[in-house]
Design a protein around this motif. Structure first.
Motif, PDB file in Angstrom:
ATOM      1  N   ARG A 112      10.631  29.325   7.896  1.00 16.84           N
ATOM      2  CA  ARG A 112      11.499  29.373   9.074  1.00 16.84           C
ATOM      3  C   ARG A 112      10.698  29.815  10.288  1.00 16.84           C
ATOM      4  NH1 ARG A 112      15.412  33.996   6.819  1.00 16.84           N
ATOM      5  NH2 ARG A 112      14.980  32.808   4.944  1.00 16.84           N
ATOM      6  N   GLU A 113      11.196  29.446  11.439  1.00 20.79           N
ATOM      7  CA  GLU A 113      10.647  29.892  12.711  1.00 20.79           C
ATOM      8  C   GLU A 113      11.831  30.362  13.550  1.00 20.79           C
ATOM      9  OE1 GLU A 113       7.637  30.337  13.785  1.00 20.79           O
ATOM     10  OE2 GLU A 113       6.619  29.495  12.032  1.00 20.79           O
ATOM     11  N   GLU A 114      11.915  31.661  13.787  1.00 18.82           N
ATOM     12  CA  GLU A 114      13.008  32.248  14.550  1.00 18.82           C
ATOM     13  C   GLU A 114      12.402  33.142  15.639  1.00 18.82           C
ATOM     14  OE1 GLU A 114      15.949  32.387  10.623  1.00 18.82           O
ATOM     15  OE2 GLU A 114      15.080  34.235  11.417  1.00 18.82           O
ATOM     16  N   SER A 146       8.899  34.692  11.322  1.00 18.11           N
ATOM     17  CA  SER A 146       8.159  33.456  11.082  1.00 18.11           C
ATOM     18  C   SER A 146       7.652  33.476   9.650  1.00 18.11           C
ATOM     19  CB  SER A 146       6.989  33.328  12.057  1.00 18.11           C
ATOM     20  OG  SER A 146       6.162  32.217  11.716  1.00 18.11           O
TER      21      SER A 146
END
Length: 231
Positions: free
Chosen positions: A42-44, A52
């Protein structure tokens, strides 16, 4: 250069008797976690609590990466290190993989970058987003950032120190964690390299016990802002 305490633990790891499936000596593989699904990539980057997660493995290497992530130093050895150094260690070590050498909750410093370490900081990240501060010892956190990168690839030859391994899989794992509690802004970073045979046996682990830890003063020391955060 490793500290005297780290050298003591390394010697203990090299001489400790462990089951044949756990190699090198002093390490154990959490096979239940190996079989479980890892946290999804995920990339938040937005918001106060960022995250990340990047994992890279060819289809044939997914199991090797899982083994590398789920290989843990023996908990009794880490507890002994914490006792010797006078570190706060926490009591939540029964029946779980131990990956830290000191600290509780957000202050926990990773001895090894592992799957359980990632899951711990992920859980904290979600708690902060949900404003969940009911557990004993938890306090409002202004910001936090978690970054995790893990990859594995086959290597015809790979060297660690004076040892050379041929026809192996090599995993690299890096984890960093930072948070702002209104007083301090700690940043910890841990990296490990795991060498595995083509059968999935753990041949070598390098980098454990060498996490870096830096602490700066927080810019968020206003009481009014802390009260708003707690609402």
């Amino acid at each position: 250069m490793r500290s005297h305490a780290s050298l003591i633990l390394v010697l203990a790891l090299l001489t400790a008797a462990v089951p044949a499936a756990a190699s090198p000596a002093g390490y154990v593989v959490d096979w239940a976690s190996v079989r479980a699904a890892p946290p999804a990539p995920r990339e938040e980057p937005g918001g106060l609590y960022t995250c990340s997660i990047q994992r890279a493995a060819p289809d044939s290497g997914a199991r090797f990466l899982a083994i590398a992530e789920c290989t843990y130093p023996r908990g009794d050895l880490l507890a002994a290190l914490a006792s010797q150094k006078g570190y706060e260690f926490g009591s939540d070590t029964v029946g779980v993989p131990v990956w830290w050498s000191k600290g509780k909750n957000e202050r926990r410093v990773p001895y090894a970058a592992t799957r359980a370490a990632l899951e711990h900081y992920l859980k904290l990240t979600q708690k902060y987003r949900d404003r969940e501060y009911r557990e004993p010892g938890m306090q409002p956190i202004f910001t936090s950032a978690l970054m995790y990168e893990a990859s594995v690839a086959p290597e015809e030859e790979f060297e660690i120190g004076d040892s050379t391994f041929k026809n192996v899989w090599v995993a690299h794992i890096h984890l960093s964690w930072t948070y702002d509690d209104g007083t301090f802004l700690p940043f910890v970073s841990s990296h490990r390299t795991v060498v595995l045979s083509r059968k999935g046996e753990v041949l070598a682990v390098d980098g454990d016990g060498q996490a870096s830890e830096n602490v700066e003063m927080s810019n968020n020391r206003a009481v009014g802002r802390e009260r708003r955060l707690m609402r």
